[in-house]
Design a protein around this motif. Sequence first.
Motif, short mmCIF file in Angstrom:
data_model
loop_
_atom_site.label_atom_id
_atom_site.label_comp_id
_atom_site.label_asym_id
_atom_site.label_seq_id
_atom_site.Cartn_x
_atom_site.Cartn_y
_atom_site.Cartn_z
N GLN A 1 0.51 -6.05 -6.59
CA GLN A 1 0.15 -5.08 -5.56
C GLN A 1 -1.35 -4.79 -5.58
O GLN A 1 -2.00 -4.73 -4.53
N ARG B 1 -4.05 2.99 -12.60
CA ARG B 1 -3.56 2.39 -11.36
C ARG B 1 -4.01 0.95 -11.22
O ARG B 1 -3.31 0.10 -10.71
N GLN C 1 2.81 -0.54 -12.68
CA GLN C 1 3.20 -1.19 -11.44
C GLN C 1 3.04 -2.69 -11.51
O GLN C 1 2.23 -3.20 -12.27
N HIS D 1 0.82 -1.20 0.00
CA HIS D 1 0.00 0.00 0.00
C HIS D 1 0.86 1.25 0.00
O HIS D 1 0.66 2.17 -0.79
N ARG E 1 2.70 1.94 -3.17
CA ARG E 1 1.76 2.30 -4.22
C ARG E 1 1.35 3.77 -4.11
O ARG E 1 1.29 4.50 -5.10
#
Lengths: 232, 232
Positions: free
Chosen positions: B114, B104, B110, B72, B75
């Motif tokens: 996650q 996102r 990323q 978290h 991120r």
Amino acid sequence: MDIATPATPDRRPHDEPRERILLAAGREFAERGYEAATVRDICAAAGVNVAAVNYYVGDKHRLYIESVKHAHESRVRQVPLPEWDSSVPAERRLHDFVDNMLERMLGLAQPPWQVRLMMREVLQPTEACRELVEDYIRPHFAILVAILDDLAGGRLTQPELRRVALSIIGQCFLYRAAGDVVGMLVPPAELETLHTPPRLAEHVTRYALAALGRVPPLAGAGMDVSSQDVVA
Amino acid sequence: MDIATPATPDRRPHDEPRERILLAAGREFAERGYEAATVRDICAAAGVNVAAVNYYVGDKHRLYIESVKHAHESRVRQVPLPEWDSSVPAERRLHDFVDNMLERMLGLAQPPWQVRLMMREVLQPTEACRELVEDYIRPHFAILVAILDDLAGGRLTQPELRRVALSIIGQCFLYRAAGDVVGMLVPPAELETLHTPPRLAEHVTRYALAALGRVPPLAGAGMDVSSQDVVA
DNA sequence: AGTTGATTGAAACAAGCGTTTGAAATGGTT
DNA sequence: AACCATTTCAAACGCTTGTTTCAATCAACT
């Protein structure tokens, strides 16, 4: 070594123990997930010996698949697709469709674990998923796309229609899959009064109809639509 | 019996092993779930001994919570909330917001695990969830509601605004959470060309703006809006 | 009643799990 | 070089898991 079939394979009046095992397994798998659910707990809940799962189903993996299929079948039996007379306008068909979907996902009509079990499959597909999509989800999806095509009057392409359909499904999906988080974002009082299947169906339907230009916009210039019914 | 802290508790230049463990744990928990993920696999992936998790974190349960928090935090650091000049119109702010959220959730910016890890928390909340909502989800939600309030020009109540916000989030959520099933319903070619974050953001935004009456309806009478840009 | 095949039950199996142990290795300080 | 706290490691512990075993029980038919 070979998987035992329950005695007389053709059929018996009540396959009672097998049925009990499948129901308990569905509940347990839905609540805890495949790995966390234990054969011992399932058998205890079903009131049978641990050896019964071997005798009736085979092993844990097959028990999972069978329980998913069993839940799926009983659900199809109990919440059938809505059918409309050919004279019913597309607006009402859309509303009924959304209402039906939300009722099926959120309603108290059925034990919640059945939906949870399928939700797990959707979120992290296993073998049982493809079958679920072909038998259950795709037909629904096709009906929704057809309704939207009627509403758009042929002005939207198939890809556009599919995206609108996914937009509608996404909204229903959120309330089921992320219901707990939604509950943290919305005041409790509002939850109880407005986040019921019929109210949400009304919102989702009006939202779609407004986007498609079949009803006035939600926040039209000086126009109050909040008390207006969504169907003629 | 007491949980060991890594030697000098205040801070050391590189908490390298602990960091490696948390990263590997996040990956494993995201992919397999809490119960199915094993401490042995995590430690093997991190290149440390099984005893290291006891030494650095404590036990498996604490390892899970720490890995969620770690994912978290990294991120939040990497995908910050968009900030707008006060002159930016609400339409563009909505578009940017949706685009940011989809990027996102779906983007390649990323590592996907996650998001998966947080998706698990959303779907079946544990202790780590409340913290996640308060720190991360609620602020985003508030911003979206504020944008919608601007767009509606005060003609919608807070509950109505919240439902519209949830409608928008639901659409993004579907593509992430049920991406596999969506992939089965949509032709592969369409998936690659149209189901990219920017394209989906455009659709979701236009859908919302049309519903709110800020752009012409998607299937307006004789009006072609498909080639029209969503922002002025 | 006796026989047969289907079903149940308690106990045990091997394997994998999270966790703990105690000694070896490490690296800086005296 | 000797000391020390810190960090690593292989091995083992206790426990739970899925699965199997085999004798006991049951139900139906001769």
